[in-house]
Scaffold this motif. Structure first.
Motif, short mmCIF file in Angstrom:
data_model
loop_
_atom_site.label_atom_id
_atom_site.label_comp_id
_atom_site.label_asym_id
_atom_site.label_seq_id
_atom_site.Cartn_x
_atom_site.Cartn_y
_atom_site.Cartn_z
N LEU A 267 24.11 83.79 27.40
CA LEU A 267 23.59 83.63 26.05
C LEU A 267 22.70 82.39 25.96
N GLU A 268 23.13 81.31 26.58
CA GLU A 268 22.35 80.08 26.56
C GLU A 268 20.98 80.28 27.23
N SER A 269 20.97 80.96 28.36
CA SER A 269 19.69 81.19 29.05
C SER A 269 18.80 82.12 28.25
N LEU A 270 19.38 83.10 27.58
CA LEU A 270 18.57 84.01 26.75
C LEU A 270 17.98 83.28 25.54
N THR B 219 3.92 90.93 24.08
CA THR B 219 4.78 90.55 22.95
C THR B 219 6.05 91.37 22.88
N SER B 220 6.16 92.45 23.63
CA SER B 220 7.37 93.26 23.60
C SER B 220 8.55 92.52 24.25
N GLN B 221 8.26 91.48 25.01
CA GLN B 221 9.33 90.69 25.63
C GLN B 221 10.21 90.04 24.57
N LEU B 222 9.62 89.65 23.45
CA LEU B 222 10.39 89.03 22.38
C LEU B 222 11.49 89.96 21.88
N GLY B 223 11.15 91.20 21.65
CA GLY B 223 12.13 92.17 21.16
C GLY B 223 13.22 92.45 22.18
N ARG C 212 17.21 91.73 21.61
CA ARG C 212 18.25 92.75 21.75
C ARG C 212 19.30 92.34 22.78
N ASP C 213 18.87 91.68 23.86
CA ASP C 213 19.83 91.21 24.86
C ASP C 213 20.76 90.16 24.27
N THR D 249 27.64 90.54 20.83
CA THR D 249 28.55 91.64 20.48
C THR D 249 29.71 91.69 21.47
N VAL D 250 29.41 91.60 22.75
CA VAL D 250 30.46 91.66 23.77
C VAL D 250 31.37 90.44 23.65
#
Length: 63
Positions: free
Chosen positions: A18-21, A40-44, A48-49, A55-56
Motif C-alpha cells: 500500500l505504501e509503495s502504491l 494517463t490510464s496508469q493513474l486509474g 484501483r490497486d 479492501t483485503v
C-alpha cells in the motif's frame, strides 16, 4: 495485480504494498501536473490497486 495474490500476503506485506502504491500515485499525479505523463490510464490502475489492497486489509482485520 490480482486479488488472489493479495489475499496470500500477510498484513505487513500488504502495508508495504500500500505504501509503495501511494508513492507511485503521488509520482504519477506530479507527472500529470507537470504534463510529463503520457499514459494517463496508469493513474486509474494504481487507484484501483490501492482500493484492492485496502479492501483485503480490511477483510483480514475483520477476521
Amino acid at each position: 495485480m490480482k486479488t488472489s495474490e493479495l489475499v496470500s500476503k500477510d498484513e505487513a506485506e500488504l502495508g508495504k504494498e500500500l505504501e509503495s502504491l501511494l508513492k507511485a500515485q503521488f509520482s504519477l499525479r506530479m507527472q500529470l501536473g507537470t504534463q510529463q505523463l503520457s499514459n494517463t490510464s496508469q493513474l486509474g490502475k494504481v487507484r484501483r490497486d490501492i482500493a484492492r489492497v485496502r479492501t483485503v486489509l480490511r477483510q483480514k482485520a475483520g477476521k
